[in-house]
Design a protein around this motif. Sequence first.
Motif, short mmCIF file in Angstrom:
data_model
loop_
_atom_site.label_atom_id
_atom_site.label_comp_id
_atom_site.label_asym_id
_atom_site.label_seq_id
_atom_site.Cartn_x
_atom_site.Cartn_y
_atom_site.Cartn_z
N PRO A 77 0.85 -1.20 0.00
CA PRO A 77 0.00 0.00 0.00
C PRO A 77 0.88 1.25 0.00
N ALA A 78 0.26 2.43 0.01
CA ALA A 78 1.06 3.66 0.03
C ALA A 78 0.32 4.75 0.80
N GLY A 79 1.05 5.45 1.66
CA GLY A 79 0.44 6.53 2.42
C GLY A 79 0.51 7.86 1.69
N SER A 112 -0.25 10.85 3.98
CA SER A 112 0.22 11.63 5.13
C SER A 112 1.24 10.77 5.86
N THR A 113 2.45 10.76 5.33
CA THR A 113 3.46 9.85 5.88
C THR A 113 4.27 10.52 6.99
N GLY A 114 4.62 9.72 7.98
CA GLY A 114 5.49 10.21 9.04
C GLY A 114 6.92 10.29 8.54
N ILE A 144 -8.61 18.41 9.55
CA ILE A 144 -8.40 17.09 10.15
C ILE A 144 -8.65 16.03 9.08
N GLN A 145 -7.96 14.92 9.21
CA GLN A 145 -7.91 13.98 8.08
C GLN A 145 -9.02 12.93 8.07
N ASP A 146 -9.27 12.31 9.22
CA ASP A 146 -10.28 11.24 9.25
C ASP A 146 -11.30 11.53 10.33
N LEU A 151 -11.20 10.34 15.68
CA LEU A 151 -10.59 11.30 14.75
C LEU A 151 -9.14 10.94 14.48
N ASP A 152 -8.72 11.13 13.23
CA ASP A 152 -7.28 11.22 12.97
C ASP A 152 -7.03 12.68 12.59
N VAL A 153 -6.47 13.43 13.53
CA VAL A 153 -6.21 14.85 13.28
C VAL A 153 -5.08 14.98 12.24
N ILE A 210 -8.50 9.76 19.53
CA ILE A 210 -7.88 10.83 18.73
C ILE A 210 -6.47 10.40 18.32
N GLU A 211 -6.25 10.37 17.02
CA GLU A 211 -4.95 9.98 16.48
C GLU A 211 -4.17 11.23 16.09
N ASP A 212 -2.86 11.17 16.28
CA ASP A 212 -1.97 12.29 15.94
C ASP A 212 -2.59 13.65 16.25
N ALA A 261 -0.78 7.08 18.40
CA ALA A 261 0.45 7.58 17.79
C ALA A 261 0.64 6.89 16.43
N ASP A 262 0.54 7.70 15.37
CA ASP A 262 0.77 7.19 14.02
C ASP A 262 2.10 7.77 13.52
N ASP A 263 2.07 9.04 13.06
CA ASP A 263 3.32 9.64 12.57
C ASP A 263 4.41 9.66 13.64
N VAL A 314 -4.57 -2.09 13.95
CA VAL A 314 -3.97 -2.36 12.65
C VAL A 314 -4.65 -1.43 11.64
N SER A 315 -3.84 -0.85 10.75
CA SER A 315 -4.40 0.15 9.82
C SER A 315 -3.96 -0.08 8.38
N ALA A 316 -4.90 0.25 7.48
CA ALA A 316 -4.58 0.32 6.05
C ALA A 316 -3.92 1.66 5.77
N ARG A 317 -3.55 1.90 4.53
CA ARG A 317 -3.04 3.19 4.10
C ARG A 317 -4.10 3.87 3.22
N SER A 318 -3.85 5.13 2.91
CA SER A 318 -4.83 5.82 2.05
C SER A 318 -4.74 5.34 0.61
N GLY A 319 -3.58 4.84 0.20
CA GLY A 319 -3.46 4.20 -1.11
C GLY A 319 -3.42 2.70 -0.87
C1 2PG Z 1 -3.30 7.60 8.47
C2 2PG Z 1 -3.50 6.90 7.14
C3 2PG Z 1 -4.84 6.24 7.07
P1 2PG Z 1 -2.01 7.61 5.14
O1 2PG Z 1 -2.80 8.72 8.53
O2 2PG Z 1 -3.59 7.03 9.50
O3 2PG Z 1 -5.89 7.11 7.36
O4 2PG Z 1 -3.31 7.77 6.06
O5 2PG Z 1 -2.01 6.23 4.62
O6 2PG Z 1 -2.17 8.65 4.06
O7 2PG Z 1 -0.83 7.88 6.03
#
Ligand code: 2PG
Length: 429
Positions: free
Chosen positions: A39-41, A43-45, A163-165, A242-244, A285-287, A312-314, A364-369
């Motif tokens: 997959p591909a993000g 909003s990448t950290g 905010i993103q999600d 939320l994912d801020v 609340i994420e990030d 904590a994502d990024d 566990v999370s998918a990516r936006s791509g």
């Molecule tokens: C995130 C993901 C999924 P992305 O930020 O958590 O919503 O987005 O894959 O663009 O990083």
Amino acid sequence: MTTRIIRVHGRRIWDSRGRPTLEVEVTTAGGAVGRAAAPAGASTGSGEAVDLRDGGAAFGGRDVRRALCGIEEEIAPALVGRDAADQEAVDGLLVALDGTADRSRLGANALVATSMAVARAAAAATGLPLWRRLAGGGGELRLPLPEIQVFGGGAHAGGRLDIQDVMAIAIGAPDYPTALDWTAEIHRRAGEAMAERGRLCGVADEGGWWPAFDTNEQALEALVRAIEAAGRVPGEEVAIALDVAASEFGRGGRYRLRREGREMDGDGLCTLLLDWLRRYPIVSIEDPLAEDDAATFAAFTRAAGPRVQVVADDLAVSSAGRVREAAARGAGNTVLLKPNQAGTLSETAAALEAARRLGWNAIVSARSGETEDATIVHLAVGWRVPQLKVGAMMRGERTAKWNEGLRIAEALPAGAALPSPSCFPWGRS
Ligand code: 2PG
Ligand code: MG
């Protein structure tokens, strides 16, 4: 040995944003085949493992032909003859072969597709679904509680929301299919209401509505109304997550809410989010703060209290080391696990292990791509991770995952049961 790898084949395929990505097929001596895609993000950290992309003009520089060559010329020869059943050895070999700290030489895209394809091949060779193979012995297996997007924003919807999600979590649903039923109806009602007001622009990258709101808070109001319109009780049956994704609009301690035409410091953003927590049924609340603002992230975690899930994502990028650092600072209480942030399955599992030892939760999370690959659902079930974040119940690359959960439910001894509420911060007394 039936699990001996005899072939590794890379293939250039397409992701849900219409960009090239990689798929890998691993064949074992017993004739089993495992397949997985990267997959591909968006909003990448900054601490994530890095994809190898071609650069240049085509596809915005995102083609993957060089990474594909790496699979055929380096990864395949190194893996042939190895045991697919020894995931750690395979992943260790991939990391060593790449030789960089950020996985940029062969690319995290090549590594993650290969690592997951090896896991799938090993499962196929032993005649087990991947979730069952990953689970080994141990406790009961449950489907994860879905975290489902209703409105998209940020980098996934042209900045139409800061905010993103904006997501729904069916915290009161008796089982997985009911959680999907409730949320599908909420998603539908939200779309209907937006269309009636002329505020619907389409569908964002993860299948949530691409909205035309004037403020971020309007998204929260609209979600509460959609929950009610769907006949559910906000905060009891269905809550908000939320994912801020604050790293996307904040740097150096300054945060710019473009939608609202205002700028604030980290304390200001904390105050805003804490106010939302008081007035809306938000449980996660994420990030909340940017990845370069760990001290304020920690202050927010303390202020939000133990019943709010702070993800904590990024900040942690599915890395065991960064989870430990974040936990030592008190920044967050839950890690988002995305295998391609780490590069390999073993490293992702190590981040989960680190989180568990520290008393953190995991999602566990998918990516936006994404692609139609549903491996992450098997990871959530097999690794006993109690939550899954995939996007909305729209777009095939999203339904591929939610539907895989329905299939797995038919084989689980606990059926479609969800984890007990005590597995989540909001459910603990
Ligand atoms: C995130 C993901 C999924 P992305 O930020 O958590 O919503 O987005 O894959 O663009 O990083
Ligand atoms: Mg995120």
